[in-house]
Motif scaffolding. Structure first.
Motif, PDB file in Angstrom:
ATOM      1  N   MET B1076       0.829  -1.198   0.000  1.00 59.49           N
ATOM      2  CA  MET B1076       0.000   0.000   0.000  1.00 59.49           C
ATOM      3  C   MET B1076       0.873   1.261   0.000  1.00 59.49           C
ATOM      4  SD  MET B1076      -1.368   0.432   3.885  1.00 59.49           S
ATOM      5  CE  MET B1076      -2.061   2.009   3.526  1.00 59.49           C
ATOM      6  N   LYS B1077       0.212   2.370  -0.279  1.00 62.66           N
ATOM      7  CA  LYS B1077       0.943   3.643  -0.316  1.00 62.66           C
ATOM      8  C   LYS B1077       0.672   4.432   0.953  1.00 62.66           C
ATOM      9  CE  LYS B1077       0.926   4.060  -5.289  1.00 62.66           C
ATOM     10  NZ  LYS B1077       0.082   4.508  -6.396  1.00 62.66           N
ATOM     11  N   LEU B1078       1.718   5.007   1.444  1.00 60.66           N
ATOM     12  CA  LEU B1078       1.629   5.818   2.665  1.00 60.66           C
ATOM     13  C   LEU B1078       2.444   7.089   2.448  1.00 60.66           C
ATOM     14  CD1 LEU B1078       2.466   3.706   5.842  1.00 60.66           C
ATOM     15  CD2 LEU B1078       0.358   4.874   5.347  1.00 60.66           C
ATOM     16  N   PRO B1079       2.114   8.139   3.123  1.00 59.01           N
ATOM     17  CA  PRO B1079       3.095   9.239   3.145  1.00 59.01           C
ATOM     18  C   PRO B1079       4.317   8.779   3.907  1.00 59.01           C
ATOM     19  CG  PRO B1079       0.947  10.001   3.919  1.00 59.01           C
ATOM     20  CD  PRO B1079       0.882   8.504   3.813  1.00 59.01           C
ATOM     21  N   TYR B1080       5.475   9.170   3.446  1.00 57.58           N
ATOM     22  CA  TYR B1080       6.691   8.714   4.102  1.00 57.58           C
ATOM     23  C   TYR B1080       6.722   9.196   5.539  1.00 57.58           C
ATOM     24  CZ  TYR B1080      11.530   7.477   4.823  1.00 57.58           C
ATOM     25  OH  TYR B1080      12.670   6.903   5.310  1.00 57.58           O
ATOM     26  N   ALA B1081       6.159  10.373   5.767  1.00 52.35           N
ATOM     27  CA  ALA B1081       6.134  10.915   7.125  1.00 52.35           C
ATOM     28  C   ALA B1081       5.347  10.008   8.050  1.00 52.35           C
ATOM     29  CB  ALA B1081       5.522  12.299   7.105  1.00 52.35           C
ATOM     30  N   CYS B1082       4.328   9.325   7.507  1.00 57.63           N
ATOM     31  CA  CYS B1082       3.524   8.417   8.325  1.00 57.63           C
ATOM     32  C   CYS B1082       4.329   7.186   8.685  1.00 57.63           C
ATOM     33  CB  CYS B1082       2.266   8.034   7.545  1.00 57.63           C
ATOM     34  SG  CYS B1082       1.189   6.924   8.424  1.00 57.63           S
ATOM     35  N   LYS B1083       5.057   6.672   7.712  1.00 57.58           N
ATOM     36  CA  LYS B1083       5.921   5.521   7.968  1.00 57.58           C
ATOM     37  C   LYS B1083       6.948   5.884   9.025  1.00 57.58           C
ATOM     38  CE  LYS B1083      10.103   3.797   6.838  1.00 57.58           C
ATOM     39  NZ  LYS B1083      11.357   4.488   6.675  1.00 57.58           N
ATOM     40  N   LEU B1084       7.442   7.103   8.935  1.00 61.65           N
ATOM     41  CA  LEU B1084       8.438   7.580   9.886  1.00 61.65           C
ATOM     42  C   LEU B1084       7.833   7.618  11.282  1.00 61.65           C
ATOM     43  CD1 LEU B1084      11.329   8.892   9.902  1.00 61.65           C
ATOM     44  CD2 LEU B1084      10.135  11.048   9.971  1.00 61.65           C
ATOM     45  N   LEU B1085       6.626   8.098  11.359  1.00 64.63           N
ATOM     46  CA  LEU B1085       5.945   8.203  12.652  1.00 64.63           C
ATOM     47  C   LEU B1085       5.799   6.812  13.272  1.00 64.63           C
ATOM     48  CD1 LEU B1085       4.196   9.912  14.686  1.00 64.63           C
ATOM     49  CD2 LEU B1085       2.259   9.100  13.375  1.00 64.63           C
ATOM     50  N   ILE B1086       5.357   5.865  12.426  1.00 64.13           N
ATOM     51  CA  ILE B1086       5.161   4.498  12.921  1.00 64.13           C
ATOM     52  C   ILE B1086       6.460   3.952  13.484  1.00 64.13           C
ATOM     53  CG2 ILE B1086       4.678   2.138  12.178  1.00 64.13           C
ATOM     54  CD1 ILE B1086       2.650   3.403  10.202  1.00 64.13           C
ATOM     55  N   GLN B1087       7.535   4.175  12.750  1.00 69.28           N
ATOM     56  CA  GLN B1087       8.811   3.631  13.202  1.00 69.28           C
ATOM     57  C   GLN B1087       9.329   4.347  14.432  1.00 69.28           C
ATOM     58  OE1 GLN B1087      11.057   3.783   9.572  1.00 69.28           O
ATOM     59  NE2 GLN B1087      10.614   1.619   9.173  1.00 69.28           N
TER      60      GLN B1087
END
Lengths: 381, 1103
Positions: B1076-1087
């Motif tokens: 799926m597609k996510l904003p990279y900032a969201c992936k960053l937040l998750i990590q």
């Protein structure tokens, strides 16, 4: 306003009692509106030209532009003709045409002006760009008709480029010097600066490649042999050099038009004004007359003796009216004097920068307009 | 005899043109005298006092080991380079990025000795540090030099000085505005209780004493006391034995007693009372009587204010303000640093003495370290942060880089006054124009917005006083009949038949005939027996005579009048013209005197000699001097709506023009210069006085006020292309680039090498000279290399033969020109020098010549700014009967709402000026005195030259050729080109750089950043329902990122390229992976959350 004047002059008559206007003539107020711009105290009125041919059809007057009529009415009268300034009257022409000449004079007549400057050395306080800009604005005394336009890909040749050299230097321990336009030296043989990108050829006898490729020297051409090319004015200050400063450059002039840059405009300015007409609506006598004369700063009015020690004001020099409107200012003076402009009489002034005499400029402008008309006709047919 | 009679019968010629005094005044004073005076006072007098007050250093253990400072002086500006002392000039400092300092020399007497034998020694001219030198002060080499000498030093003769050069940057210590110290101020606190407060500042301490009436009782509030103390207790503690005495001292009037009664009914710390409480009152041998009297006066004045609200003091009153200038600030700083240095010295001596076995000779003079003072001064000046713990001072932004946008900006910066506190408060009081500002502070020149009304500027003639010696003045007062309280009872303090004499906030006694006393003092002042800036102010309401000699008061010169007749007569002015007289001789002969704000209250000042009455005591020199430098440029400001003048004051500082005569020798970071600046056709006297006519910032443009083409709405200006071709508004923008060749620890250093002429990158190096530096005169484009520099790879670890490293151990560190694509500049100058760390530094000045373009900002001198809306060919422009074509067209809608009548008069005046060949004047309020041409006379001139009296011309349309249907108001107006240009601001981007961490586009024009769709824009799009557009803007165009999500555990996995499947690293398989597609900032937040032991799980559902 005008109708008010009419009323004053003629007693108030009911409309149905007005005499019939002879057909083929316009009533006075319409004629005034058609041919004159009236400058009242607060604003000029009737400034527009009535173009529509059928504007007065209901009165049996034909307002169309007719060639014969034009030929009959049109005349040009040169008032003043100097080396670089001329004034002439153009009568019987429409404002749009007179304006067309003015516009062409300002922006579409080509001249030669310095466009490229190769700076070899400039240690003066004037920056290269500024110096180049100043050089560009120097009017050159050369007939642009002898040259071709140089397009971007053209090689600079004797047919499209004039090269000047400027080398000025202020010796150390001497006082400051002014570099004037007279220091610009014409190089009829073209540029003297060697192209740096070219590798020096093995053959030393062959000519060094320069920034121009002239096939012959310009002063060998008959047009220039007797009158060398130079700036029109010798006393334009280009830069001031302090001790030890030096300017060495080459300036290349090309042909161009005023609409690209003002430096190519052949005129300092060209403009016209409509012939002023000053009308005394009433007899102005004695003190009033004196007052009127005192009012006018340019001496439009004169005093005339009408006997018995009485004096009357007359309009002596309407042409010199600058429209300061002093004579119609205050105290119902506008009921006594009317300032008007004749709509089809233009006092045209051309101030040439010196490349071509002003009369030649005007004929050139006429030719360009002719060309344009022809182009329109051919395009349309 | 008959002739005599006639002469006698002739009316006394009243009006004398006193204008000539002004240039004379400014000649002696310069534009920034306040700074120079203050600095000079510090350098000449105050520094000696400071050193004298702290002249002894003794070892704590052994008082016989000491060092005594005998004398202190400031030497010539110089710097030490490789052990050689070299003279400094300010211009050199600017170019070399050094500080313009002079050594501080002291003479010392100290003890040397070893093993018990001690000898005292003298040493002369020991340097204890370096003092930054204010330009044009008495220490500066430019002091008293004429134009030619200044030119030799590379200095502009018109530069006002008054600033410092610190590390090559010009810094000015701004004038600080603060409340008077050591004065009683009666006001109300935030609850509405009346209080009397005194901020006491002495050489030793600083305290604030408040006496407040609270619930009918009077208390003393002091920081040192935890709670409020009843005033009676305080008074009794100070030795007032009975209530009666207190009541006597405050006054026996029953109304006062009534107020006092509750406090009496309610009724430790001796040292606090002595030292902190009202610290400005000296206590002699624990005799608190003077303090008691002071308290009594305070209480009485407070009660007066309760009974009569008029007696309340106005905090905003300029007479209650003091201006702190650079000298005072520097002296504070120096004192702090000097004390610290001495303490350090004592510490290190103690340490040495504590050592049981000392072998070497003890030389106490070795322990004064000079660096601390030098660095302290330099740091404070370069950062502007005053942090003096000793005095509890911590202020920021005191020193600012001198504004060098235009000459006026520089001068305006020197006269700027900044407030010390209360910037964000919403009260209007301090921001409002105070009537007492008249003639002292400019009523126009204040910024808009936040600091409006708080930041002020000095008026043209204002002088700021420096401290004067008090001792002789006090004794003079006593000889003039002031009765000391030593011989008076408390009862007599408020005797109705006499006045209190208060000297610099100190009650020194009473006088029975205050008027006589003050007259005597004033006579002495006019005779030059006491300082000309001493103010004597009789306050009838408070029944006090205030004498002030302290520094920081604002005052201004006025002509003295006797019974309404000016003392300056025609012959005086003639003498001035002939050069026999100077401004000082006017002062000396008692024709002119300085009045401060308080003393102005005792004077009746006539604006002109004609309206002087019998009781008039003074006459203004020139009314336009109430304006400052910036407002002085405006012609006919008194015809404008007042905010317009304020706007112009702000804009005049942004106008481009000539900065200084040495502008092409300067290396400022940014310089905007006009190619062809002009002096205004319509000048003012101020313009001539401040030499704006020599360093203009604008051009006289022929303006037609009419509407044209629709590209002139909202104040836009239509410009004539031919005018631009001919050089109107053309400007030069110079920018500086600096590159340093560093030397490293292992004595390797950067090197500059010959450019490659062939191969890769050779195109980018075309502008380089053979020495590896860009050559002057070359055109530099974006990404071109301007210095071909290489740095050694190893810089820390020692290497063999660091001076001759092989080429392989260098890496390239070329510097590229950071300009936007398509924009080019020319290398103007390249300057090489070694900086203070002995690194080679290279300054490149680049230059751009710009012609005006659509969007550039222009302004007249009347707060009427506008951008260029369109550029039109000359033939399309209207032309007049004389063939005159305007340079620019301004829309008439600019006038009705702005009410800038001054601009219209400027147009008329300049038009008359060009017609008759004389510069016309438009000084403020100048019509009666002839410093401004009247509209009537201007109109007459216009008519004489064939123009309409109202300045309106008959114009023809350039497009149709017919006359325009209105007369057009046309004539020259001085236009300024402001520094805001489109070229510096325009910005657009398609693709571009992204921030590494979030992978979102960068921010800001300088980083080639994206244009943000912000929260509110997003809201609009949501409301509009354009979901795809939103998706594109916020996701695709920003930080789209493809992730592998495990449907089972909801965590992020990764994509295995070998297996070509996504794999969940938690479940160790790829069974339940969704892409799926996510904003990279969201992936960053998750990590990031994961890293904090929070597990965000994504729950996926089929859409």
């Amino acid at each position: 306003m005008v109708s008010a004047n009419e009323e004053q002059r003629t007693e108030k008559i009911p409309v149905w009692d007005l005499p019939d206007v002879p057909s083929g003539n316009l009533p006075a107020h319409l004629e005034l509106q058609r041919t004159r711009t009236v400058c009242t105290n607060d604003a000029p009125i009737h400034t527009e030209n009535i173009q529509y041919s059928g504007a007065y059809a209901s009165m049996g007057v034909d307002n169309s532009m007719r060639f014969e009529k034009f030929c009959k009415n049109f005349r040009v009268e040169v008032i003043r003709l100097g080396d670089d300034e001329m004034e002439f009257d153009m009568v019987g022409i429409d404002a749009s045409l007179a304006n067309a000449f003015r516009r062409i004079l300002i922006s579409e007549l080509p001249t030669m002006a310095i466009e490229n400057v190769l700076v070899a050395n400039n240690t003066s306080v004037v920056q290269d760009e500024v110096l180049a800009h100043r050089l560009g604005l120097i009017p050159l005394k050369v007939d642009p008709r002898l040259f071709n336009y140089k397009s971007e890909n053209d090689q600079p040749s004797e047919k499209n480029t004039i090269v000047f050299k400027l080398h000025s230097r202020c010796e150390k321990k001497s006082s400051r010097i002014n570099v004037k336009s007279s220091e610009l030296k014409w190089l009829p043989g073209g540029s003297e600066f060697a192209l740096s990108t070219e590798k020096p050829t093995q053959d030393s006898t062959s000519k060094v490649k320069t920034y121009t490729s002239f096939t012959c020297s310009q002063d060998s051409l008959p047009e220039f042999s007797s009158n060398p090319i130079a700036p029109t004015h010798d006393d334009i200050t280009l830069a001031v050099l302090g001790p030890g400063q030096e300017i060495e450059l080459e300036a290349h002039a090309v042909k161009g038009m005023g609409k690209t840059h003002a430096k190519w405009s052949p005129v300092a300015t060209a403009w016209y004004r409509m012939l002023p007409e000053v009308i005394l609506l009433q007899e102005i006598e004695d003190e009033k007359a004196e007052e009127l004369i005192k009012k006018c700063p340019v001496n439009v009015f004169d005093i005339e003796d009408i006997g018995k020690g009485r004096k009357r004001a007359t309009v002596a020099r309407p042409r010199s009216c600058t429209l300061c409107r002093e004579c119609i200012r205050g105290d119902d003076w506008d009921k006594l004097v009317a300032l008007q402009r004749v709509k089809d009489h233009f006092i045209f002034t051309i101030e040439s920068t010196g490349a071509l005499p002003p009369d030649v400029l005007f004929t050139e402008a006429v030719k360009i307009l002719e060309d344009k008309c022809e182009r329109v006709i051919t395009e349309m047919s | 005899m008959e002739i005599d009679k006639q002469f006698l019968a002739a009316p006394v010629k009243t009006s004398v043109d006193k204008f000539q005094l002004l240039p004379e005044f400014l000649k002696v004073r310069g534009l920034v005298k306040q700074h120079l005076d203050s600095y000079n006072y510090f350098v000449r007098t105050h520094i000696k006092k400071i050193v004298q007050a702290n002249d002894l250093i003794t070892a704590t253990k052994d008082p016989s080991i000491y060092l005594r400072y005998k004398d202190v002086r400031i030497g010539e500006p110089s710097m030490v380079l490789d052990g050689v002392t070299e003279k400094l000039t300010p211009q050199k400092c600017r170019l070399l990025d050094t500080t313009y300092t002079a050594p501080i020399y002291v003479n010392i007497e100290y003890v040397t000795g070893s093993h018990g034998s001690k000898t005292t020694q003298m040493k002369r001219d020991v340097i204890i540090g370096r003092m930054p030198v204010m330009l044009r002060s008495c220490c500066c080499i430019l002091h008293g030099k004429d134009e030619e000498e200044l030119a030799k030093y590379g200095e502009c003769p018109l530069d006002p000085g008054g600033y410092f050069v610190v590390k090559g940057n010009e810094k000015v210590l701004l004038i600080q505005e603060q409340l008077s110290k050591n004065r009683i101020i009666i006001d109300t606190d935030n609850k509405g209780c009346v209080q009397a407060s005194v901020a006491s500042i002495t050489a030793k301490t600083k305290s604030k004493t408040i006496i407040r009436m609270e619930k009918e009782k009077i208390y003393l509030l002091l920081n040192k006391f935890g709670t409020k103390v009843p005033i009676m207790i305080v008074l009794k503690a100070m030795g007032m034995e009975s209530d009666q005495e207190v009541v006597q001292m405050i006054g026996r009037d029953p109304r006062y007693s009534e107020l006092l009664l509750p406090s009496i009914e309610e009724g430790r710390a001796l040292s606090i009372l002595r030292d902190i409480f009202l610290a400005n009152i000296p206590v002699d041998q624990d005799n608190f009587r003077s303090k008691c009297i002071y308290v009594a006066v305070m209480v009485r004045r407070m009660m007066e204010a309760i009974l009569n609200k008029d007696a309340m003091d106005d905090k905003d009153y300029v007479g209650n303000k003091r201006l702190e200038l650079s000298g005072q600030m520097l002296s504070l700083l120096f004192e702090d640093l000097f004390k610290s240095m001495n303490e350090e010295a004592v510490k290190s001596i103690d340490k040495i003495l504590a050592k049981p076995s000392r072998s070497s000779r003890l030389d106490i003079s070795q322990y004064i370290v000079k660096d601390s003072i030098t660095f302290g001064l330099e740091r404070t000046l370069s950062t502007g942060n005053f942090d003096l713990k000793r005095f509890g001072v911590n202020r920021k932004g005191m020193a600012q880089a001198v504004a060098r946008l235009s000459y006026i900006a520089t001068v305006g910066h020197m006269t700027k006054i900044i407030p010390q506190f209360e910037k964000s408060r919403k009260v209007s009081g301090p921001r409002a124009l105070q009537p007492s500002q008249w003639g002292m502070l400019c009523p126009c020149d204040t910024p808009e917005g936040e600091a409006c009304g708080l930041v002020k500027n000095l008026a043209l003639m204002t002088h700021v006083t420096t401290d004067e010696d008090e001792g002789p003045l006090i004794s003079l007062c006593y000889t003039l009949g002031v009765e000391s309280f030593e011989y008076l009872s408390g009862e007599e303090v408020h005797m109705p038949n006499s006045y209190l004499i208060i000297f610099n906030g100190l009650i020194i006694g009473k006088h029975r005939r205050p008027q006589r006393f003050s007259n005597a003092m004033r006579t002495l002042r006019r005779a030059g027996k006491i300082g000309e800036f001493i103010s004597i102010f009789v306050n009838e309401k408070q029944r006090c005579v205030y004498i002030a000699s302290d520094g920081g008061r604002v005052c201004r010169p006025l002509v003295i009048a006797d019974k309404g007749v000016s003392r300056i007569k025609e012959h005086h002015m003639k003498e001035l013209k002939d050069g026999v007289r100077t401004f000082d001789s006017f002062l000396k002969d008692g024709l002119i005197e300085y009045l401060d704000v308080n003393e102005e209250n005792n004077a009746l000042i006539a604006l002109y000699e004609d309206n002087a009455k019998e009781k008039t005591t003074h006459i203004e020199i020139e009314p336009f001097t109430i304006l400052g430098v910036c407002a002085g440029l405006i012609p006919y400001p008194h015809h404008n709506q007042s905010p317009r003048n304020t706007y112009q004051c702000a804009m005049g500082k942004q106008a481009m023009g000539n900065i200084a005569y040495n502008q092409y020798c300067r290396t400022d970071t940014l310089m905007c210069l006009l190619v062809y600046p002009q002096r205004p056709l319509l000048t003012t006297r101020t313009i001539e006085l401040v030499s704006f006519d020599k360093l203009g910032a604008g051009q006289n443009a022929t303006v037609a006020v009419m509407s044209y083409s629709g590209y002139d709405i909202e104040d836009a200006i239509v410009m004539n292309k031919s005018s631009l071709d001919r050089g109107f508004g053309r400007c030069i923008v110079m920018k500086r680039m600096v590159s340093v060749c560093l030397k490293y620890e292992n004595s390797t250093s950067d090197r500059i090498i010959k450019p490659q002429r062939e191969g890769q990158d050779c195109e980018k190096m075309q502008i380089l000279d053979d020495d590896g530096l860009a050559a002057p005169g070359q055109t530099i484009r974006a990404d071109d290399i301007y210095i071909n520099k290489q740095s050694p790879i190893v810089t820390r670890v020692p290497v063999k033969s660091p001076m001759a490293l092989p080429d392989s151990s260098y890496r390239s560190s070329r510097e590229h020109y950071k300009g936007s694509v398509g924009e080019s500049a020319v290398i103007d100058r390249v300057a090489l020098f070694s900086d203070r760390d002995n690194n080679m530094k290279i300054k490149f000045m680049t230059r751009q010549t710009r012609r005006p373009e659509v969007g550039d900002k222009f302004s007249s001198r009347h707060g009427q700014k506008g951008v260029c809306g369109t550029i039109v060919q000359q033939e399309d422009f209207p032309f007049s009967e004389r063939g005159i074509c305007p340079d620019l067209i301004m829309n008439p809608h600019g006038f009705p709402s702005r009410m800038t009548v001054g601009k219209m008069i400027e147009l008329l005046g300049s038009k008359a000026g060009v017609s008759c060949g004389r510069f016309h004047y438009g000084s403020a309020f100048g019509e009666p005195s002839g410093h401004a041409d009247k509209v009537e006379t201007i109109s007459e001139t216009l008519v004489k030259h064939g123009f309409s009296y109202n300045g309106k011309d008959f114009l023809y349309s350039g497009i149709t050729g017919e006359p325009l249907q209105a007369y057009i108001f046309m004539g020259p107006i001085y236009y300024q080109k402001l520094k805001h240009m489109v070229l510096d601001k325009m910005h657009a981007r398609g693709h571009g750089p992204k921030v590494m961490m979030t992978r979102q586009p960068t921010e800001g024009r300088s980083n080639n950043g994206g244009l943000r769709v912000g929260e509110m824009e997003r809201d609009c799009l949501i409301a509009y329902g354009t979901s795809m557009l939103l998706y594109e803007r916020l996701m695709i165009s920003s930080d789209e990122f493809v992730v592998q999500v495990c449907r089972k555990c909801g965590l992020l996995g990764y994509y295995n390229f070998k297996l070509k499947t996504g794999i969940c690293s938690t479940c160790k398989n790829g069974d339940n992976i969704s892409t799926m597609k996510l904003p990279y900032a969201c992936k960053l937040l998750i990590q990031e959350l994961q890293s904090m032991n929070i597990v965000p799980r994504l729950k996926l559902t089929e859409a």
